[in-house]
Design an enzyme around this catalytic site. Structure first.
Site, PDB file in Angstrom:
ATOM      1  N   GLU B 148     -17.147  67.562 -14.126  1.00 42.29           N
ATOM      2  CA  GLU B 148     -16.745  66.440 -13.275  1.00 42.29           C
ATOM      3  C   GLU B 148     -15.258  66.419 -12.992  1.00 42.29           C
ATOM      4  OE1 GLU B 148     -19.181  66.021 -15.314  1.00 42.29           O
ATOM      5  OE2 GLU B 148     -20.742  65.163 -14.064  1.00 42.29           O
ATOM      6  N   HIS B 217     -25.907  55.567 -20.127  1.00 45.14           N
ATOM      7  CA  HIS B 217     -26.295  55.817 -18.742  1.00 45.14           C
ATOM      8  C   HIS B 217     -26.482  54.543 -17.958  1.00 45.14           C
ATOM      9  CE1 HIS B 217     -27.154  59.809 -20.312  1.00 45.14           C
ATOM     10  NE2 HIS B 217     -27.302  60.238 -19.074  1.00 45.14           N
TER      11      HIS B 217
END
Lengths: 433, 425
Positions: B148, B217
């Site tokens: 990322e 998450h």
């Protein structure tokens, strides 16, 4: 032509072979960097030498260069070919003198209170900036770290714009909003100036990606190259490795230039890194890795030429480790107590400016008077930039809230001068955005 | 076989994309399965178009329009029926809305490209980028390694130098690995460079809680990104929002954080023909009043808008008329709309899914206090997720996310109609 720091007049760049098949470590050492500036070639050739570089001694790098010098005198090429023409020599000299004089003036101004905050000076490393950036076109990009004044100057940003920016005046290259660590110039394609180490590397990789995209998808005639400058400390950062991987994977036109000055503030590179030889990390990702003496602008220039041309031809990235040294502390607030004075003295003796000067004299490229004239001219330029910065106004209050967005209200001003999103027909089918 | 109706076949106007035009002219036949097509033809011949539409709506339930990847040469045995013989009630899932918006923007501007994990060959982790790789090729739809920080930085660098990247995060939780680039290299650059370097990049992906995915998450990032100057933060609810705001985001010259919601991807919403037009966009920074009311203002974004609307139905039975504001844009926040609404209703309930402290609701409350304090008849009620990392167990998860009953209770409290506090986690 027996100049002490640049032995044998010729450096013939040997053809590069980038490893594109998995190879054994030994092969890597042999084939990744056949260039003269690399230690790998050194290793494979000079195995008989008893004083092999011991990575745990601080004088490692010195030893390599010394051996390099001796090795080069054995070079079979003719010794009468110069590396640079007279014009190039003067251009390089002028650029390095500008970098040095400017940084010295910055120190003076800081201690007089005209400059504030963080200021990181580049003294001693000029050869890297000049050696690389003077080979670029205007459209090529440079991305740097907080030690970016000289990168901006070499790329062409006027000294007065940089000095005003440092003083925090409205006439600075970023109107006083960036500061020492954030030099941006769209005109000269200086894409920053980043305070976080490693932050500039992905940004540079992105600019290289754009260059490739323009060529392949937009079908423009684009061979722009990006240079990413960063230090030895950054080479332990995750982003560095992520970008080596992606740049090599997508064959991006970028050169990763490591300015290894052995120190990250007070942390010695050898104490922080498991394998201090940074150039070796290139082949691990499928790109050639070079090690070059960063105190010698001509050597740097030769390696840079190869690496930049490689990128322009579309052959992918290169990792170049320049062994260099900063004469001052990490920043002007750094007392610089941890570095050994003997080490500092050693590198001071290898000052890139004196080295280039000597080369120019020895090869009769210019006279003493001409070089003095250049120095005087640069002094005047720097003085003038200080006066300009002093005389410039600070940013007006209204500037505080400006430039947060390129378009505060959401894509643009319509033909009638008001914001598009305030046009009631904005969301209808015929709204022409 | 052209379907004969009284209205012109295209409920759309000039400027519709060629693809749509061609599809229309050559008949709905390409995308409707044969038996269904025959049925339609039969029905149409017998009845008026209006009747056909309404009956079909009931019989067929929710259908979606598959927009992309289909040149006319490719006849796909249709999974989705194309219903463009009427101009009123079409249905589209949020997933299709996002897909069509991406498709149209990529075809309109060759500088737009998509990068992220699994966006290409996998067709998108949530199938948002389905068909795009096939259509635009691997140079414009990039499958990245799992890095990322690296690929976000690459996107930012590409935006610095002239392209318009759309960076997809598999969920916004992973954006934390890249947050340095989002904030420091993207959001702040226009300011640091005094306007020289603008960053026309979009960061998109699902945000907030899904179903049973656990603490790492499920976080909502609206408040974190919403506090950064230099970013625009959008959070769509319906398909119309998704399409309009994504197109606006891609065209915008500034960094935009586009917070979607995984649970909304499959939901279908009715959309008008205007929305399907390829130049349709929504303005950034304007909220939408989903439902007008007189008694209490409820602000929400993303999934909570749906909950708020249902809460409004329940409240209506008790005689409380709630005005529901779909924020759409977290930054810049449409405080004029919120204030105008509060001045009308005099009561405010803010709803969000994220953590309560320093949340979006806190900001809205203060914005209203600053401007419309005199108009408030009751303290501002704030409904947020529980102040805990998201638990895994289904019942705990339900307690950690606002539910419709919580909104109803809060609205009633604001109207001084009930005294029970919501259960605190």
């Amino acid at each position: 032509m027996a100049s002490s720091f640049l032995s044998s007049g010729i450096i013939q760049p040997l053809p590069l072979r980038s490893p594109d098949k998995p190879q054994t470590l030994f092969d890597h050492l042999k084939t990744t960097s056949t260039f003269l500036g690399s230690t790998s070639k050194l290793r494979s050739v000079s195995l008989s030498k008893p004083n092999l570089p011991n990575p745990h001694r601080r004088s490692t790098v010195v030893a390599v260069s010394d051996v390099l010098k001796e090795k080069k005198t054995k070079s079979a090429a003719s010794s009468s070919q110069l590396l640079i023409t007279r014009e190039e020599g003067l251009e390089l000299y002028e650029d390095m003198v500008l970098g040095r004089a400017f940084e010295d003036m910055c120190a003076q101004m800081y201690y007089r209170g005209k400059m504030f905050g963080f200021v990181h000076l580049y003294n001693g490393q000029e050869a890297v900036s000049t050696g690389f950036i003077k080979l670029l076109k205007k459209e090529d990009c440079v991305v740097s770290t907080y030690r970016d004044h000289v990168h901006a100057l070499s790329k062409g940003v006027p000294a007065r714009a940089v000095m005003s920016e440092l003083f925090g005046k409205a006439t600075g290259c970023c109107r006083g909003q960036g500061g020492s660590m954030h030099m941006f110039s769209k005109e000269h394609n200086v894409l920053g100036g980043f305070a976080f180490i490693g932050e500039g590397i992905p940004v540079a990789t992105g600019a290289a990606f754009t260059s490739k995209y323009k060529r392949e998808v937009l079908k423009e005639d684009c061979d722009e190259v990006t240079l990413a400058f960063f230090g030895d400390g950054t080479c332990n950062n995750g982003q560095f490795f992520e970008c080596l991987n992606m740049a090599s994977l997508w064959k991006l036109p970028i050169v990763f230039v490591v300015e290894n000055n052995l120190w990250a503030i007070g942390m010695s590179h050898l104490r922080a890194t498991s394998d201090p030889e940074i150039w070796k990390k290139g082949p691990a990702f499928g790109m050639p890795g070079f090690h070059v003496d960063g105190m010698d602008v001509l050597k740097v220039r030769e390696v840079a030429k190869e690496a930049i041309q490689r990128a322009r031809r579309g052959e992918g990235p290169t990792l170049v480790e320049c062994e260099t040294y900063r004469f001052r502390g990490h920043s002007l607030a750094d007392p610089d107590e941890l570095r050994d004075p003997a080490e500092k003295a050693h590198y001071a003796a290898r000052d890139p400016l004196t080295a280039l000067k000597k080369y120019i004299f020895d090869n009769k490229l210019a006279s003493e008077a001409e070089l003095k004239a250049i120095e005087k001219k640069i002094d005047e330029v720097v003085e003038e930039s200080v006066e300009f910065a002093d005389a410039s106004p600070p940013p007006p209050r209204s500037q505080l809230l400006e430039n947060v967005f390129a378009d505060p209200k959401g894509f643009g001003i319509g033909p009638d001068g008001s914001y598009r999103c305030e046009d009631p027909k904005f969301t209808e089918g015929t709204a022409h955005v | 076989m052209a379907l004969q109706t009284n209205k012109p076949l295209n409920g759309r106007r000039r400027g519709q994309s060629k693809r749509d035009q061609a599809t229309l002219q050559n008949g709905v036949v390409w995308t409707i399965t044969a038996p269904f097509a025959l049925y339609l033809a039969d029905q149409t011949l017998r009845r008026s178009s209006a009747q056909v539409r309404s009956e079909e709506a009931k019989m067929l339930g929710i259908v979606s329009r598959k927009v992309l990847g289909q040149s006319l040469g490719r006849i796909r045995p249709a999974v989705w029926a194309l219903r463009n013989y009427s101009s009123a009630e079409k249905q589209m899932t949020v997933r299709d809305a996002l897909n069509s918006a991406l498709d149209e923007e990529m075809s309109a501007d060759p500088k737009v490209f998509l990068m992220g994990e699994e966006v290409g060959e996998y067709q998108g982790a949530y199938k948002i980028s389905k068909g795009l790789l096939e259509k635009y090729g691997p140079e414009r739809v990039l499958d990245t390694p799992i890095t990322e920080a690296g690929f976000t930085g690459i996107g930012v660098g590409a935006a610095y130098y002239g392209l318009k990247p759309v960076v997809e995060f598999m969920t916004f939780n992973f954006s934390m690995q890249a947050i340095d680039h989002i904030i420091n290299s993207a959001a702040k650059s226009n300011y640091m460079s005094a306007g020289q370097i603008s960053v026309p990049i979009v960061f998109r992906g699902p945000n907030g809680a899904a179903a049973g995915v656990g603490a790492q998450h499920s976080q909502c990032y609206a408040a974190w990104y919403g506090s950064c100057p230099g970013l625009k933060v959008l959070s769509p609810y319906s398909s119309e929002d998704a399409r309009g705001l994504l197109k606006a985001a891609i065209r915008d010259p500034d960094p935009v954080i586009f917070l979607e919601n995984e649970l909304l991807y499959g939901e279908s919403f009715p959309i008008s023909a205007e929305v399907l037009d390829s130049s349709f966009c929504l303005p950034i920074g304007k909220a939408k009043i989903e439902r007008e009311g007189r008694d209490v203002t409820i602000t929400a974004f993303s999934k909570m808008v749906g909950f708020a609307l249902k809460a409004a139905d329940i409240l209506a039975k008790d005689g409380i008329s709630a005005e529901i504001i779909n924020l759409r844009s977290i930054r810049p926040l449409d405080t004029p709309t919120i204030n105008a609404s509060v001045r009308k209703t005099n009561r405010l309930v803010t709803v969000e899914e994220g953590f309560p402290q320093h949340g979006v609701g806190a900001e809205i409350c203060m914005a209203v206090v600053e401007e419309s304090f005199g108009y408030l008849d009751a303290p501002v009620e704030r409904i947020a997720g529980a102040d805990v990392p998201m638990p895994y167990a289904a019942n705990l998860e339900r307690m950690a996310v606002p539910q419709i009953e919580d909104i109803v209770r809060a609205a009633k409290r604001a109207c001084y109609r009930s005294t029970a506090m919501a259960a605190t986690a």
